[in-house]
Design an enzyme around this catalytic site. Structure first.
Site, mmCIF file in Angstrom:
data_model
loop_
_atom_site.group_PDB
_atom_site.id
_atom_site.type_symbol
_atom_site.label_atom_id
_atom_site.label_comp_id
_atom_site.label_asym_id
_atom_site.label_seq_id
_atom_site.Cartn_x
_atom_site.Cartn_y
_atom_site.Cartn_z
ATOM 1 N N ASN A 251 0.820 -1.208 0.000
ATOM 2 C CA ASN A 251 0.000 0.000 0.000
ATOM 3 C C ASN A 251 0.854 1.257 0.000
ATOM 4 O OD1 ASN A 251 -2.102 -1.733 0.070
ATOM 5 N ND2 ASN A 251 -2.502 -1.510 2.260
ATOM 6 N N HIS B 54 5.770 -0.502 -2.645
ATOM 7 C CA HIS B 54 5.265 0.280 -3.777
ATOM 8 C C HIS B 54 5.342 1.786 -3.521
ATOM 9 C CE1 HIS B 54 2.839 -3.417 -5.393
ATOM 10 N NE2 HIS B 54 4.129 -3.503 -5.603
ATOM 11 N N CYS C 168 13.371 12.831 -6.010
ATOM 12 C CA CYS C 168 14.048 13.469 -7.146
ATOM 13 C C CYS C 168 14.307 12.404 -8.211
ATOM 14 C CB CYS C 168 15.360 14.114 -6.709
ATOM 15 S SG CYS C 168 16.363 14.610 -8.132
ATOM 16 N N GLY D 3 -5.360 -9.135 3.361
ATOM 17 C CA GLY D 3 -6.037 -8.309 2.356
ATOM 18 C C GLY D 3 -5.277 -8.125 1.066
HETATM 19 P P1 NAD Z 1 -6.194 -6.175 -4.439
HETATM 20 O O1 NAD Z 1 -7.068 -4.989 -4.617
HETATM 21 O O2 NAD Z 1 -5.766 -6.902 -5.645
HETATM 22 O O3 NAD Z 1 -6.895 -7.218 -3.472
HETATM 23 C C1 NAD Z 1 -7.476 -6.838 -2.251
HETATM 24 C C2 NAD Z 1 -7.776 -8.086 -1.480
HETATM 25 O O4 NAD Z 1 -8.299 -7.733 -0.206
HETATM 26 C C3 NAD Z 1 -8.826 -8.993 -2.147
HETATM 27 O O5 NAD Z 1 -8.328 -10.320 -2.130
HETATM 28 C C4 NAD Z 1 -10.067 -8.838 -1.264
HETATM 29 O O6 NAD Z 1 -10.787 -10.060 -1.177
HETATM 30 C C5 NAD Z 1 -9.472 -8.473 0.077
HETATM 31 N N1 NAD Z 1 -10.330 -7.590 0.907
HETATM 32 C C6 NAD Z 1 -10.948 -6.452 0.525
HETATM 33 N N2 NAD Z 1 -11.570 -5.874 1.568
HETATM 34 C C7 NAD Z 1 -11.334 -6.659 2.641
HETATM 35 C C8 NAD Z 1 -11.716 -6.598 4.000
HETATM 36 N N3 NAD Z 1 -12.428 -5.578 4.488
HETATM 37 N N4 NAD Z 1 -11.333 -7.600 4.831
HETATM 38 C C9 NAD Z 1 -10.605 -8.659 4.353
HETATM 39 N N5 NAD Z 1 -10.199 -8.755 3.069
HETATM 40 C C10 NAD Z 1 -10.551 -7.763 2.219
HETATM 41 O O7 NAD Z 1 -4.959 -5.683 -3.560
HETATM 42 P P2 NAD Z 1 -3.408 -5.995 -3.653
HETATM 43 O O8 NAD Z 1 -3.197 -7.468 -3.685
HETATM 44 O O9 NAD Z 1 -2.774 -5.179 -2.599
HETATM 45 O O10 NAD Z 1 -2.975 -5.411 -5.056
HETATM 46 C C11 NAD Z 1 -3.364 -4.068 -5.367
HETATM 47 C C12 NAD Z 1 -2.263 -3.209 -5.947
HETATM 48 O O11 NAD Z 1 -2.756 -1.872 -6.106
HETATM 49 C C13 NAD Z 1 -1.079 -3.109 -5.031
HETATM 50 O O12 NAD Z 1 0.031 -3.149 -5.835
HETATM 51 C C14 NAD Z 1 -1.186 -1.738 -4.348
HETATM 52 O O13 NAD Z 1 0.055 -1.061 -4.411
HETATM 53 C C15 NAD Z 1 -2.159 -0.940 -5.197
HETATM 54 N N6 NAD Z 1 -3.240 -0.305 -4.379
HETATM 55 C C16 NAD Z 1 -2.955 0.270 -3.161
HETATM 56 C C17 NAD Z 1 -3.969 0.806 -2.382
HETATM 57 C C18 NAD Z 1 -3.636 1.437 -1.050
HETATM 58 O O14 NAD Z 1 -2.533 1.964 -0.868
HETATM 59 N N7 NAD Z 1 -4.549 1.409 -0.081
HETATM 60 C C19 NAD Z 1 -5.285 0.767 -2.826
HETATM 61 C C20 NAD Z 1 -5.557 0.185 -4.083
HETATM 62 C C21 NAD Z 1 -4.515 -0.342 -4.838
HETATM 63 ZN ZN ZN Z 2 18.128 15.658 -7.116
#
Ligand code: NAD
Ligand code: ZN
Length: 270
Positions: A107, A124, A132, A213
């Site tokens: 995240n 990430h 920079c 998650g």
């Molecule tokens: P994903 O969105 O692919 O999967 C989320 C997972 O969490 C799913 O398997 C879902 O079933 C589960 N989930 C959702 N809500 C839940 C809850 N309340 N309780 C339990 N489980 C729950 O996420 P990922 O695998 O992290 O991949 C997403 C990519 O996108 C990452 O690379 C990330 O960097 C980026 N991203 C980040 C954020 C953030 O910073 N919050 C948000 C969206 C996407």
């Molecule tokens: Zn610089």
């Protein structure tokens, strides 16, 4: 909610103190940030191949500056409103008690940091940080600065020059002459090597990996549980649905992170 056999294992594991977490977008859904593949999320409205990709962002700035401005406003509005939920807070409590070695996260929302965790590996990047593009120097963008940026972007409609001028106040030039950009990993970009090395170090020393998650379909992060398992760690999945690697996990807890993590804390608190 936690099956007895899983609770017994967790009690034993936390006592030994070699527990590491791998968190994904699912841990922040109940904080108001939809998951990557979640309903109502940013990526339903904005094509990630364009808006999470550096060439796509540059092309949008050239051809449709109003769309880029709108995207930046939407992206930061969601992130700025989010607050740590009981799952983040439970992990912070575990770190304070010395029973959690560290968090590896995908995240970029800084919610683990806001919850008080210090030992966080951000694979990430972090949306509150800029980097920079040449010398890689880092700077923090505070919440009120980002809020101010959103307000200034709201007044700009179709002018690319005005948009660039407004953005350059928040993504300034570095002393080395190059420019700062958001410190997050966009599509097609490499993960920060220092962070990746730290993640492997955590996994080398862990006996239990809690996978919280994450759909485990984003690479190379999805390979980390396999690495931990090969090194002998047990994998515990906490997710309200099946993930790509559920079958590989030793224990699975199905439920909402905001309920499961506080329950784990209560179970293992000694
Ligand atoms: P994903 O969105 O692919 O999967 C989320 C997972 O969490 C799913 O398997 C879902 O079933 C589960 N989930 C959702 N809500 C839940 C809850 N309340 N309780 C339990 N489980 C729950 O996420 P990922 O695998 O992290 O991949 C997403 C990519 O996108 C990452 O690379 C990330 O960097 C980026 N991203 C980040 C954020 C953030 O910073 N919050 C948000 C969206 C996407
Ligand atoms: Zn610089």
């Amino acid at each position: 909610m936690i099956p007895k056999e899983t609770a017994d294992y967790l009690r034993h594991a936390f006592k030994k103190g070699k527990v590491v977490c791998l968190t994904g977008a699912g841990i922040s859904v109940e904080s108001g940030i939809p998951a990557f593949r979640g309903k109502g999320g940013l990526w339903e409205r904005y094509d990630p191949q364009v808006y999470a990709n550096s060439q796509g962002l540059t092309a949008t700035l050239k051809m449709r500056p109003q769309d880029l401005g709108k995207f930046i406003i939407d992206f930061y509005s969601v992130i700025l409103k989010a607050r740590p939920n009981p799952a983040h807070l439970a992990l912070s409590e575990m770190e304070k008690k010395g029973i959690l070695s560290g968090i590896i996260t995908q995240n970029i929302d800084n919610l683990h940091g806001q919850a008080g965790n210090r030992n966080v590996v951000e694979l990430h990047g972090n949306a509150f940080r800029i980097r920079c593009m040449s010398c890689k120097k880092l700077m923090t963008l505070e919440k009120d600065r980002l809020q101010e940026m959103i307000e200034s972007l709201k007044g700009i409609r179709h002018s690319r020059i005005k948009l660039l001028k407004a953005l350059s106040r928040y993504f300034p030039r570095c002393n080395c002459g190059s420019r700062y950009r958001i410190d997050v990993v966009l599509f097609g970009e490499m993960l920060p090597q220092k962070e990746l090395a730290l993640a492997y170090k955590h996994l080398d020393n862990c006996e239990t990996l809690l996978i919280i998650g994450s759909s485990l379909v984003v690479y190379p992060v999805a390979t980390l549980p396999l690495y931990a398992k090969e090194k002998g760690a047990k994998l515990i999945e906490i997710n309200n649905e099946k993930s790509a690697l559920s079958d590989l996990c030793d224990y699975r807890i199905r439920g909402k992170v905001s309920e499961v993590l506080p329950e784990i804390l209560k179970t293992v608190d000694v």
